[in-house]
Design an enzyme around this catalytic site. Structure first.
Site, PDB file in Angstrom:
ATOM      1  NE  ARG A   7      17.286  59.785 -56.852  1.00 40.91           N
ATOM      2  CZ  ARG A   7      18.496  60.291 -56.827  1.00 40.91           C
ATOM      3  NH1 ARG A   7      19.158  60.441 -57.942  1.00 40.91           N
ATOM      4  NH2 ARG A   7      19.034  60.675 -55.689  1.00 40.91           N
ATOM      5  CG  ASP A  38      16.111  64.394 -52.198  1.00 43.27           C
ATOM      6  OD1 ASP A  38      16.355  63.805 -53.262  1.00 43.27           O
ATOM      7  OD2 ASP A  38      17.001  64.720 -51.392  1.00 43.27           O
TER       8      ASP A  38
END
Ligand code: 1CP
Length: 345
Positions: free
Chosen positions: A28, A78
């Site tokens: 991330r 994702d």
């Protein structure tokens, strides 16, 4: 077949070449802690919109690399995207991801497609090509997928699992149906990883975040074979990283997977993991992401201490045990990277 760039530090580490300092990237690394990310998100109108627009996805992928000089970019996407391509509705809101119509029955499972990524997720390939075009040649580009078990948990629970009761019900009471789902997920994952490599990814990460939900016996019986299947489908020579959060109890088994590195989380001692598994896929990591909420000086100190513990063992890649938190000060990520750059074994 793909040839590996000998100039990329991350690739060299995954091939276990001795290096003057370890490569560094963070899970991330693109995200809400960066003002430039929030600006793109605002413009795009939402999270899924950002993922589906290759120019936005490429831009936010490149942002942390530009700002911090990281050794790898990880595609902004994702793990749940392939579930949508399989035929499930996917929603992201302020509470996180949800799948309003979870799969619970044989008929639900039979309805799922094994999608061809070039047809249903072409925006992923396009974003990878955009990123590769603008990335320094010395920087690796990582593709990724969720592991079959983690994807199954979202598909069956309809969102983030708590007790994983629905998953367990299917697994224990309708084993053939559960295995049919895992089989489809393994094929989808293998195809998606191979597609990302074809479109420019140098290495791939298989995220098995919810491996931690299962005890050892269940993990070996119900999950491990499908992760193996997902990883075996890749062309030879492409390094594979397996991440399993909070899975100290599974490391013996995870280390049998066909992978070049095992990303452990901060609950496991790196030194102990190296002693125990170093000859198989070497462990990589791993600072607690919450440590990035300390001062930049403290972050620098902790990274230096961690690297001293690893003592330059070949194969080591510096990273976090989980994703960068949105409250993180970018100055702390800068300190994290600086400590790695300044370190000499
Ligand atoms: O705008 C935002 O900040 C939304 C937060 C966010 C981000 C930045 C989500 C929602 N996904 C992502 C991107 C993402 N997800 C990447 C991009 C590359 C990077 O910079 O690292 C990656 C690799 C993932 C992988 C992912 N998504 C995992 C596996 C790793 C992990 O976090 O354990 C999982 C479980 C997800 C599901 C997901 N997507 C988003 C959230 C908040 C979650 C987790 C929710 C939950 O706990 O179930």
């Amino acid at each position: 077949m793909k040839t590996l760039s000998a100039t990329r530090r991350l690739t060299r580490a995954l091939l276990r070449e001795p290096l003057d300092r370890p490569p560094v990237w963070l899970m991330r690394q693109a995200g809400r802690y960066l003002p430039e990310y929030r600006a793109v998100r605002e413009q795009a109108g939402g999270f899924l919109e950002m993922i589906r627009r290759p120019e936005h996805a490429a831009e936010v992928t490149l942002q942390p690399v530009r700002r911090f000089g990281l050794d790898a970019a990880i595609l902004f996407s994702d793990i749940l995207i392939p579930l949508e391509a399989m035929g499930m509705e996917l929603v992201f809101d302020e509470h996180g991801p949800s799948l309003p119509r979870p799969v619970r029955t044989r008929a639900d499972i039979e309805r799922l497609r094994v999608p061809l990524p070039g047809e249903s997720m072409g925006y992923v390939g396009e974003a990878l090509r955009f990123v590769r075009r603008d990335l320094p040649d010395s920087t690796s580009l990582l593709g990724f997928c969720g592991a079959p078990l983690t994807l199954a948990s979202y598909a069956i629970e309809g969102g983030t699992g708590k007790s994983f009761a629905e998953l367990r019900k299917l697994m224990y009471h309708h084993e053939a149906d559960f295995r049919a789902l895992m089989e489809k997920l393994a094929r989808t994952t293998a195809l998606h990883l191979a597609y990302q490599v074809e479109q420019g990814a140098d290495a791939v990460v298989l995220f098995d975040t919810w491996a931690s939900a299962l005890g050892r016996e269940d993990y070996v019986r119900y999950a491990l074979p499908y992760s193996r299947q997902a990883l075996e489908g890749l062309p030879t020579g492409v390094p594979r990283v397996v991440f399993a959060g909070a899975s100290d109890h599974l490391l013996d088994d995870l280390s049998t997977l066909p992978a070049e590195a095992l990303a452990i989380d901060h609950r496991t001692s790196l030194d102990r993991a190296f002693r125990r598994y170093g000859a198989r896929p070497p462990p990589q990591g791993t600072l607690d992401p919450a440590a990035l909420l300390a001062t930049p000086e403290e972050v620098h100190r902790r990274v230096t201490a961690l690297l001293a513990e690893v003592a330059g063992r070949p194969g080591h890649v510096l990273g976090l045990g989980h994703g960068v938190m949105k409250e993180t000060d970018p100055a702390c990520v800068a300190a994290f990277v600086a400590a790695a750059r300044e370190y000499r074994p």
